[in-house]
Design an enzyme around this catalytic site. Sequence first.
Site, mmCIF file in Angstrom:
data_model
loop_
_atom_site.group_PDB
_atom_site.id
_atom_site.type_symbol
_atom_site.label_atom_id
_atom_site.label_comp_id
_atom_site.label_asym_id
_atom_site.label_seq_id
_atom_site.Cartn_x
_atom_site.Cartn_y
_atom_site.Cartn_z
ATOM 1 N N CYS A 1 49.250 10.527 53.043
ATOM 2 C CA CYS A 1 49.869 10.020 54.271
ATOM 3 C C CYS A 1 50.114 11.195 55.208
ATOM 4 C CB CYS A 1 51.202 9.339 53.948
ATOM 5 S SG CYS A 1 51.996 8.563 55.374
ATOM 6 N N CYS B 1 57.461 12.092 55.939
ATOM 7 C CA CYS B 1 58.882 11.775 55.825
ATOM 8 C C CYS B 1 59.461 12.663 54.716
ATOM 9 C CB CYS B 1 59.089 10.297 55.490
ATOM 10 S SG CYS B 1 58.388 9.197 56.741
ATOM 11 N N CYS C 1 51.650 -4.422 45.438
ATOM 12 C CA CYS C 1 51.894 -3.408 46.472
ATOM 13 C C CYS C 1 50.636 -2.574 46.612
ATOM 14 C CB CYS C 1 53.089 -2.548 46.056
ATOM 15 S SG CYS C 1 53.409 -1.164 47.164
ATOM 16 N N CYS D 1 59.319 2.900 45.048
ATOM 17 C CA CYS D 1 59.154 3.279 46.451
ATOM 18 C C CYS D 1 59.221 4.795 46.625
ATOM 19 C CB CYS D 1 60.284 2.690 47.315
ATOM 20 S SG CYS D 1 60.402 0.928 47.254
ATOM 21 N N GLU E 1 46.163 3.914 44.920
ATOM 22 C CA GLU E 1 47.300 3.643 44.041
ATOM 23 C C GLU E 1 47.876 2.266 44.375
ATOM 24 O OE1 GLU E 1 49.146 7.276 43.565
ATOM 25 O OE2 GLU E 1 50.638 6.591 42.142
ATOM 26 N N CYS F 1 60.001 11.276 50.945
ATOM 27 C CA CYS F 1 58.928 10.498 50.310
ATOM 28 C C CYS F 1 57.895 11.434 49.691
ATOM 29 C CB CYS F 1 58.260 9.614 51.367
ATOM 30 S SG CYS F 1 56.874 8.649 50.726
HETATM 31 N N1 SAH Z 1 54.270 4.192 55.651
HETATM 32 C C1 SAH Z 1 54.767 2.827 55.535
HETATM 33 C C2 SAH Z 1 54.383 2.183 54.211
HETATM 34 C C3 SAH Z 1 55.009 2.818 52.987
HETATM 35 S S1 SAH Z 1 56.352 1.852 52.497
HETATM 36 C C4 SAH Z 1 56.260 2.804 55.739
HETATM 37 O O1 SAH Z 1 56.869 3.887 55.784
HETATM 38 O O2 SAH Z 1 56.830 1.744 55.898
HETATM 39 C C5 SAH Z 1 57.199 2.904 51.421
HETATM 40 C C6 SAH Z 1 58.689 2.640 51.465
HETATM 41 O O3 SAH Z 1 59.335 3.479 50.500
HETATM 42 C C7 SAH Z 1 59.312 2.961 52.809
HETATM 43 O O4 SAH Z 1 60.164 1.915 53.200
HETATM 44 C C8 SAH Z 1 60.135 4.217 52.540
HETATM 45 O O5 SAH Z 1 61.266 4.245 53.344
HETATM 46 C C9 SAH Z 1 60.471 4.065 51.078
HETATM 47 N N2 SAH Z 1 60.683 5.342 50.404
HETATM 48 C C10 SAH Z 1 60.016 6.497 50.616
HETATM 49 N N3 SAH Z 1 60.474 7.471 49.792
HETATM 50 C C11 SAH Z 1 61.441 6.896 49.046
HETATM 51 C C12 SAH Z 1 62.284 7.378 47.991
HETATM 52 N N4 SAH Z 1 62.214 8.633 47.563
HETATM 53 N N5 SAH Z 1 63.154 6.510 47.444
HETATM 54 C C13 SAH Z 1 63.217 5.230 47.861
HETATM 55 N N6 SAH Z 1 62.450 4.730 48.838
HETATM 56 C C14 SAH Z 1 61.576 5.555 49.424
#
Ligand code: SAH
Length: 336
Positions: free
Chosen positions: A102, A106, A95, A327, A82, A109
Amino acid sequence: MKFFFDYERKEVAEDYRSTQIYKAVYQRWLADFESITDLPKSLRSTLAGEWNIQLPRIHRRFDSVDGTRRYLIQLQDGELAETVYIPEEHRNTICISSQVGCALACTFCLTGQLGLTRHLTAGEIVAQAIVAQRDNLPWETRDDFNIVMMGMGEPLHNYDNVMKSLRILHDTQGLNMSMSRITLSTAGMLPAIEKLAEEPIIPNLAISLTGATNPKRDELMPINRKYPIEKLIEAVDRFPLKHRQRVTFEYVLMKGVTDAPEDARSLARLLKGMKAKVNLIPLNEAEELAYSRPSDAVVERFREILNDHHVDAFVRKNRGNDISAACGQLKKKWAS
Ligand code: SAH
């Protein structure tokens, strides 16, 4: 057949030939050996039997009203990578993903809910950038983009392939991307951050923090139970930075969870004196998530508290929401 994008130049052939081929593929966008007419004819057919220089195909593309595009890119085993293209006036961003799914889980996410399917190879990482580049940028402005490794997956969990993809993207006879144009984002895989600090080429570093204390971060990001926040900050503090370069901290704002003035003060205390800036990301909501997004006023208040404590903070614009490209929303939605 060997997937060309998986290989560094020195692995392709002897120096002169590999430079010719690298330039043809990465700089001249040639997609079959027959068109590389500076190679002898017999060599062209030998190479064609050995190397696959076709980019993976776009399985689906979703176009947002704001110009953002989300790609599902079909890999050789049928899996989908993706990728998101985000046009901006002064800088376009691609991106890219480092894994399918993953492992880090978290809680806020959507990718985290998928679990890990597999790592992407170096070539699968590189190819995403090229597919998005060529589908969006005309020849004259073909290099007007930055890359962020912020798609699906935890890049530092797939360390060797990610490092190899950086070396390929960086090759002067290939895409020739400066490391200042690439940002790697991690949820905080501490030993790998320390390893990255020793590499000959180092991209910009972003840390997904979202929680400025251990209890809060333990709850939201399980990886914090292994590598607690103070250790993470110490490692980031030692991370080598160029003149005026800064580490980015991403902080997702969730109503009643991470958005209190006290959270902002904890965050400011944590980052005090560091060469850092904060990207505030108001939560992208989803049915599958138990959290909600704070109001714009609360977001602004949070940012002001950081600024009052001399921490530079910016609110990340919300892009591609209507196509699940924002994100934390990448989860192969509408794959079929
Ligand atoms: N695993 C790595 C790369 C992914 S970056 C990392 O965590 O940095 C993806 C970004 O999206 C991260 O900064 C995370 O904090 C953010 N993110 C994840 N879920 C989100 C959501 N529901 N809304 C906004 N940002 C989110």
